[in-house]
Design an enzyme around this catalytic site. Structure first.
Site, PDB file in Angstrom:
ATOM      1  N   GLU A   1       0.797  -1.231   0.000  1.00 25.95           N
ATOM      2  CA  GLU A   1       0.000   0.000   0.000  1.00 25.95           C
ATOM      3  C   GLU A   1       0.827   1.278   0.000  1.00 25.95           C
ATOM      4  O   GLU A   1       0.720   2.093  -0.910  1.00 25.95           O
ATOM      5  CB  GLU A   1      -0.935  -0.026   1.215  1.00 25.95           C
ATOM      6  CG  GLU A   1      -2.140   0.853   1.056  1.00 25.95           C
ATOM      7  CD  GLU A   1      -3.049   0.790   2.275  1.00 25.95           C
ATOM      8  OE1 GLU A   1      -2.946  -0.168   3.073  1.00 25.95           O
ATOM      9  OE2 GLU A   1      -3.854   1.729   2.438  1.00 25.95           O
TER      10      GLU A   1
ATOM     11  N   LYS B   1      -0.277  13.243  15.062  1.00 27.60           N
ATOM     12  CA  LYS B   1       0.447  14.338  15.728  1.00 27.60           C
ATOM     13  C   LYS B   1       0.255  15.641  14.968  1.00 27.60           C
ATOM     14  O   LYS B   1       0.226  16.724  15.558  1.00 27.60           O
ATOM     15  CB  LYS B   1       1.937  14.004  15.865  1.00 27.60           C
ATOM     16  CG  LYS B   1       2.301  13.144  17.048  1.00 27.60           C
ATOM     17  CD  LYS B   1       1.331  12.133  17.308  1.00 27.60           C
ATOM     18  CE  LYS B   1       1.046  11.135  18.219  1.00 27.60           C
ATOM     19  NZ  LYS B   1       0.415   9.932  17.851  1.00 27.60           N
TER      20      LYS B   1
ATOM     21  N   SER C   1     -10.142   4.027  25.773  1.00 22.97           N
ATOM     22  CA  SER C   1      -9.337   5.169  26.214  1.00 22.97           C
ATOM     23  C   SER C   1      -7.861   4.830  26.266  1.00 22.97           C
ATOM     24  O   SER C   1      -7.111   5.353  27.082  1.00 22.97           O
ATOM     25  CB  SER C   1      -9.802   5.660  27.584  1.00 22.97           C
ATOM     26  OG  SER C   1      -9.294   4.803  28.590  1.00 22.97           O
TER      27      SER C   1
ATOM     28  N   ALA D   1     -12.025   2.627  19.067  1.00 23.16           N
ATOM     29  CA  ALA D   1     -10.574   2.509  19.285  1.00 23.16           C
ATOM     30  C   ALA D   1     -10.356   1.412  20.318  1.00 23.16           C
ATOM     31  O   ALA D   1      -9.898   1.662  21.428  1.00 23.16           O
ATOM     32  CB  ALA D   1     -10.010   3.840  19.755  1.00 23.16           C
TER      33      ALA D   1
ATOM     34  N   HIS E   1      18.934  24.872  33.595  1.00 21.45           N
ATOM     35  CA  HIS E   1      17.870  25.731  34.106  1.00 21.45           C
ATOM     36  C   HIS E   1      17.648  26.900  33.148  1.00 21.45           C
ATOM     37  O   HIS E   1      18.620  27.449  32.653  1.00 21.45           O
ATOM     38  CB  HIS E   1      18.262  26.280  35.476  1.00 21.45           C
ATOM     39  CG  HIS E   1      17.279  27.273  36.017  1.00 21.45           C
ATOM     40  ND1 HIS E   1      16.079  26.883  36.583  1.00 21.45           N
ATOM     41  CD2 HIS E   1      17.298  28.632  36.055  1.00 21.45           C
ATOM     42  CE1 HIS E   1      15.412  27.965  36.962  1.00 21.45           C
ATOM     43  NE2 HIS E   1      16.130  29.032  36.650  1.00 21.45           N
TER      44      HIS E   1
HETATM   45  C1  LIG Z   1      -3.973   6.287  15.006  1.00 24.54           C
HETATM   46  C2  LIG Z   1      -2.672   5.667  15.430  1.00 24.54           C
HETATM   47  C3  LIG Z   1      -1.757   6.430  16.125  1.00 24.54           C
HETATM   48  C4  LIG Z   1      -0.544   5.870  16.516  1.00 24.54           C
HETATM   49  N1  LIG Z   1       0.359   6.644  17.191  1.00 24.54           N
HETATM   50  C5  LIG Z   1       1.536   6.109  17.567  1.00 24.54           C
HETATM   51  C6  LIG Z   1       2.506   6.900  18.239  1.00 24.54           C
HETATM   52  O1  LIG Z   1       2.303   8.080  18.496  1.00 24.54           O
HETATM   53  N2  LIG Z   1       3.679   6.316  18.593  1.00 24.54           N
HETATM   54  C7  LIG Z   1       3.944   4.992  18.330  1.00 24.54           C
HETATM   55  O2  LIG Z   1       5.023   4.509  18.667  1.00 24.54           O
HETATM   56  N3  LIG Z   1       3.033   4.218  17.700  1.00 24.54           N
HETATM   57  C8  LIG Z   1       1.859   4.743  17.312  1.00 24.54           C
HETATM   58  N4  LIG Z   1       0.956   3.962  16.647  1.00 24.54           N
HETATM   59  C9  LIG Z   1       1.300   2.545  16.400  1.00 24.54           C
HETATM   60  C10 LIG Z   1       2.253   2.429  15.204  1.00 24.54           C
HETATM   61  O3  LIG Z   1       1.658   2.994  14.065  1.00 24.54           O
HETATM   62  C11 LIG Z   1       2.582   0.986  14.972  1.00 24.54           C
HETATM   63  O4  LIG Z   1       3.103   0.421  16.161  1.00 24.54           O
HETATM   64  C12 LIG Z   1       3.628   0.825  13.867  1.00 24.54           C
HETATM   65  O5  LIG Z   1       3.165   1.364  12.653  1.00 24.54           O
HETATM   66  C13 LIG Z   1       3.987  -0.643  13.672  1.00 24.54           C
HETATM   67  O6  LIG Z   1       4.924  -0.751  12.675  1.00 24.54           O
HETATM   68  P1  LIG Z   1       5.042  -2.058  11.783  1.00 24.54           P
HETATM   69  O7  LIG Z   1       6.226  -1.834  10.887  1.00 24.54           O
HETATM   70  O8  LIG Z   1       5.014  -3.251  12.629  1.00 24.54           O
HETATM   71  O9  LIG Z   1       3.703  -2.121  10.923  1.00 24.54           O
HETATM   72  P2  LIG Z   1       2.909  -1.079  10.026  1.00 24.54           P
HETATM   73  O10 LIG Z   1       3.308   0.310  10.254  1.00 24.54           O
HETATM   74  O11 LIG Z   1       1.489  -1.446  10.195  1.00 24.54           O
HETATM   75  O12 LIG Z   1       3.371  -1.455   8.550  1.00 24.54           O
HETATM   76  C14 LIG Z   1       3.066  -2.693   7.986  1.00 24.54           C
HETATM   77  C15 LIG Z   1       3.074  -2.541   6.478  1.00 24.54           C
HETATM   78  O13 LIG Z   1       2.949  -3.820   5.895  1.00 24.54           O
HETATM   79  C16 LIG Z   1       2.144  -3.736   4.731  1.00 24.54           C
HETATM   80  N5  LIG Z   1       1.629  -5.065   4.425  1.00 24.54           N
HETATM   81  C17 LIG Z   1       0.726  -5.785   5.127  1.00 24.54           C
HETATM   82  N6  LIG Z   1       0.528  -6.985   4.536  1.00 24.54           N
HETATM   83  C18 LIG Z   1       1.322  -7.010   3.444  1.00 24.54           C
HETATM   84  C19 LIG Z   1       1.572  -7.976   2.427  1.00 24.54           C
HETATM   85  N7  LIG Z   1       0.958  -9.172   2.420  1.00 24.54           N
HETATM   86  N8  LIG Z   1       2.438  -7.665   1.455  1.00 24.54           N
HETATM   87  C20 LIG Z   1       3.077  -6.464   1.435  1.00 24.54           C
HETATM   88  N9  LIG Z   1       2.873  -5.522   2.368  1.00 24.54           N
HETATM   89  C21 LIG Z   1       2.025  -5.795   3.365  1.00 24.54           C
HETATM   90  C22 LIG Z   1       1.084  -2.727   5.112  1.00 24.54           C
HETATM   91  O14 LIG Z   1       0.514  -2.131   3.966  1.00 24.54           O
HETATM   92  C23 LIG Z   1       1.882  -1.730   5.947  1.00 24.54           C
HETATM   93  O15 LIG Z   1       2.359  -0.649   5.171  1.00 24.54           O
HETATM   94  C24 LIG Z   1      -0.254   4.508  16.221  1.00 24.54           C
HETATM   95  C25 LIG Z   1      -1.183   3.743  15.518  1.00 24.54           C
HETATM   96  C26 LIG Z   1      -2.370   4.308  15.123  1.00 24.54           C
HETATM   97  C27 LIG Z   1      -3.347   3.475  14.371  1.00 24.54           C
END
Ligand SMILES: Cc1cc2nc3c(=O)[nH]c(=O)nc-3n(C[C@H](O)[C@H](O)[C@H](O)COP(=O)(O)OP(=O)(O)OC[C@H]3O[C@@H](n4cnc5c(N)ncnc54)[C@H](O)[C@@H]3O)c2cc1C
Length: 464
Positions: free
Chosen positions: A37, A52, A181, A268, A443
């Site tokens: 994606e 953010k 929450s 959520a 400070h």
């Molecule tokens: C609204 C929101 C706010 C958040 N705020 C924070 C924050 O402030 N601080 C923080 O630390 N965390 C935050 N998070 C959590 C954070 O986004 C996730 O912990 C983080 O993105 C995880 O990273 P990841 O690499 O494991 O997976 P992801 O970021 O989910 O990336 C996984 C990727 O794999 C791809 N994918 C899936 N299946 C396939 C496939 N079969 N083939 C190819 N590609 C595939 C997806 O398209 C996606 O791009 C937030 C989450 C949300 C939803």
């Protein structure tokens, strides 16, 4: 067509996957990354970063209303929701584009398509142009997670939103219900409440931000209520009756079911890992509910297959995913790596006031049998906080009374998400109360409160 061969294939280009790919390339591996994606994953596109950006708009809006306090004039304060969302999307787009540059710079081959494990060391990718077969000695699965949907509370994008809908609202909710929450729920509640939505938060546990220290949760709750938010704790949304432009929520609280009307609901209630359709189980990878089972080095038990980030379980945080990305690349390169200690990973929530913590809460430390010393310091005792006009907040430290080890640190107040790293470094370096007390803090800074909260635990606090 012959399969393209790599040293490492990473599936998913979120903060786990793209960091693993970069570290692998730095270590001399020929790396491919597959993303179905968007480069940057949920974090950059639909998570950490765009939220953010939205919260910054609501924070500035809030400050504009306080202009008079600072001797300033701001008349006709308002907002343009489309422009607020546009800015958030632009910030996300800029960062996602940046990942594309990083992939090029590190000579990582990017395949835009959906990947599936096709056998040992084999990945098949379905792209717009057809199928590609890839092979590699090592494969990192970093496919992340998506919003959990509870039966009856499923999102429809109109009345009931997930975080994706909440990040690009077509209209400002008038009466908003946020279910859950945790960090995601409270951040959206904070954003919409500040911009004027009449916001109710329903939490099934006995307090908001339930993973935080009880004292910090209670402080945050009071602050949210002061801002007009309604908080229902030990409450559960049992049913949503959807009409044309309103939802009636059946909320069980104190053994009774109350009915409340809202025009928008944000669900959520957690996340589920993207484990489906990847060929994981066929290869022998174990899955527990919706997460891949791994050891402390993110190995799945199937030779050459690692799983990192959200798909590998809690804590569901971008920095945990990235750190695991580095660790697995180094592990497969034969380097000595240190397993991640979950209790040393800070959690940050960017609501107003912000909340941040690392390590054990007071209750957890007691439960684990530690004899503890607890320190506290309020923002009202700090010169910088008063100069900023932000005297609301507190810092709490929990020490092992026997060894002086900092077991946990908990904060609520302005910019605490930037402060917490000081304690994280302290924990990583295994500092004791003595090192922290002997450290000179600049400070005037908010960080002086971190010093005072340590001093307080040992009866030496200065400004209180
Ligand atoms: C609204 C929101 C706010 C958040 N705020 C924070 C924050 O402030 N601080 C923080 O630390 N965390 C935050 N998070 C959590 C954070 O986004 C996730 O912990 C983080 O993105 C995880 O990273 P990841 O690499 O494991 O997976 P992801 O970021 O989910 O990336 C996984 C990727 O794999 C791809 N994918 C899936 N299946 C396939 C496939 N079969 N083939 C190819 N590609 C595939 C997806 O398209 C996606 O791009 C937030 C989450 C949300 C939803």
């Amino acid at each position: 067509m012959a399969a393209k061969s790599f040293d490492l294939i990473v599936i998913g280009a979120g903060p786990g996957g793209y960091v693993a790919a970069i570290r692998g390339a730095q270590l001399g591996m020929n790396v491919a990354i597959v993303e179905r994606e968007h480069l940057g994953g949920i974090c950059l596109n639909w998570g950490c970063i765009p939220t953010k950006a939205l919260l910054r708009s609501s924070e500035v809006f809030h400050l504009m209303h306080r202009a008079k306090e600072f001797g300033l004039k701001a008349d006709g304060i308002g907002y343009d929701l489309d422009a607020v969302v546009k800015r958030s999307r632009k910030v996300a787009g800029q960062l996602s584009g940046g990942i594309g540059h990083l992939m090029k710079k590190n000579k990582i081959t990017v395949f835009m398509g959906a990947a599936k494990l096709a056998g040992k060391g084999k990945v098949s990718v379905t792209t717009d142009k057809g199928a590609e077969d890839l092979t590699a000695k090592n494969i990192v699965v970093a496919t992340g997670a998506r919003a959990r949907e509870l039966p009856g509370l499923e999102a429809d994008g109109k009345l009931v939103w997930t975080y994706k809908h909440a990040l690009q609202p077509a209209h400002m909710p008038k009466k908003l219900l946020v279910i859950g929450s945790g960090a995601i729920g409270i951040e959206f509640a904070s954003f919409y409440n500040t911009l004027g939505a009449d916001t109710t938060v329903v939490e099934v546990m006995d307090r908001v931000l339930p993973v935080e220290d009880a004292e910090i949760s209670a402080f945050a709750k009071k602050a949210f209520e002061k801002q007009g938010m309604k908080i229902m704790q030990k409450a559960m949304v049992k049913q949503l009756d959807r009409a044309k432009d309103k939802v009636t929520a059946h909320i069980e609280v104190g053994g009774k079911v109350e009915k409340h009307e809202f025009d928008t609901v944000i669900s959520a209630v957690g996340i589920v890992g993207n484990v489906e359709g990847l060929g994981l189980e066929e290869l022998g990878v174990k899955i527990d509910r919706t997460h891949v089972v791994t050891d402390e080095y993110c190995r799945t038990g199937v030779d050459g297959v690692y799983a990192i980030g959200d798909i590998a379980g809690a804590p569901w945080l971008a920095h945990k995913a990235s750190h695991e990305g580095v660790m697995v690349a180094e592990h497969m390169a034969g380097q000595k790596v240190h397993a991640i200690k979950p209790e040393s990973i800070a959690g940050c929530t960017y609501c107003h006031p912000q909340v941040a913590s690392v390590g054990y809460t007071e209750a957890k430390a007691k439960e684990l049998g530690y004899d503890i010393k607890v320190g506290r310091f309020p923002f009202i005792g700090n010169g910088k906080a008063i100069a900023l006009g932000e005297p609301e907040g507190m810092i709490k430290t929990v020490f092992d009374a026997k060894t002086g080890e900092l077991l946990g640190a908990h904060m609520v107040g302005v910019e605490v998400t930037e402060l917490i790293q000081g304690y994280v470094v302290g924990r990583q370096l295994e500092t004791t109360e003595e090192d922290l007390m002997n450290t000179v803090f600049p400070h005037p800074t908010l960080s002086e409160m971190m010093h005072e909260a340590v001093l307080d635990a040992y009866g030496r606090v200065i400004h209180m």
